[in-house]
Each structure stands twice: as C-alpha cells, then as structure tokens.
Design a protein around this motif. Structure first.
Motif, PDB file in Angstrom:
ATOM      1  N   GLN A  79      35.774  34.161  38.700  1.00 50.54           N
ATOM      2  CA  GLN A  79      34.548  34.640  39.344  1.00 50.54           C
ATOM      3  C   GLN A  79      34.743  36.067  39.867  1.00 50.54           C
ATOM      4  N   GLU A  80      35.894  36.376  40.457  1.00 51.87           N
ATOM      5  CA  GLU A  80      36.149  37.740  40.929  1.00 51.87           C
ATOM      6  C   GLU A  80      36.173  38.734  39.772  1.00 51.87           C
ATOM      7  N   GLU A  83      32.578  39.324  38.801  1.00 57.87           N
ATOM      8  CA  GLU A  83      31.882  40.152  39.788  1.00 57.87           C
ATOM      9  C   GLU A  83      32.286  41.608  39.626  1.00 57.87           C
ATOM     10  N   TRP A  86      30.393  42.933  36.720  1.00 57.49           N
ATOM     11  CA  TRP A  86      28.985  43.191  37.059  1.00 57.49           C
ATOM     12  C   TRP A  86      28.841  44.462  37.892  1.00 57.49           C
TER      13      TRP A  86
END
Length: 112
Positions: A79-80, A83, A86
């Motif tokens: 997830q990091e 992110e 993104w």
C-alpha cells in the motif's frame, strides 16, 4: 517488442563494463548514492519510497524495480508503494496542468 529487447536485464558483466570505462566517476556515484540513502533526518524506508515515486516520474524501469525492492526490504508495504506511485502520478500530471499557463499565454500573444 518485448521489454527484454528494449531494456536489457542488468548483469554483472554490463555493470563491470560500465564501471571500468570511467571508474573514478562510477566510484564517486556509488559513494554519493550510499550517502543519500543513509539514515538521516529521513529514515531509509521513506527515502526509498521517495525514490520509487521519482523513478516513476523519470520512468526508469531499472530504478522502479531496484527501489521498490529496496523499499520492501526496508519495511515498506504494498500500500505504501502504491501511495508513492500515486503521488508521482499527481506530480507528473500537475506539471502538465501548471505548464498549461505557457500554452494559454502563448495563444494570447499569437492573436496580436
């Protein structure tokens, strides 16, 4: 065209050749890299996540692979990583939006 043809796999042979052609610069770059990614005001995981984001903006496939691997080794989660990607995507598209001022300004000047 396969990625392998466009982007050859890194190898010890290619690395040694590159390093042997201008060894003093190669040594200096490796020392610089070690210093940059060393624990400091930012921890090593954060620095690797920054590198993952920047690698996506510079679109370096080798950097994407190596810094994602290093970020994971420093404890980054999937997830990091996403992110960070993104953030990179927003910054890259933000640049296009910001530079639209140039196009609008030039258009206005061309009407004269």
């Amino acid at each position: 065209m396969e990625n392998q043809q466009l982007f050859p796999e890194p190898s010890r042979e290619l690395s040694e050749k590159r390093n042997s052609l201008v060894p003093e610069v190669s040594d200096a770059f490796r020392a610089f890299s070690r210093a940059v990614f060393k624990q400091g005001a930012l921890d090593e995981k954060t620095k690797q996540l920054i590198a993952v984001a920047v690698a996506h903006v510079t679109q370096c496939p080798y950097c994407i692979r190596s810094h994602t691997k290093l970020a994971a080794r420093k404890g980054a989660t999937e997830q990091e990583i996403m992110e960070a990607v993104w953030v990179a995507a927003e910054m890259r598209s933000g640049g296009a939006i910001a530079h639209s001022n140039l196009a609008l300004d030039e258009f206005e000047k061309s009407k004269v």
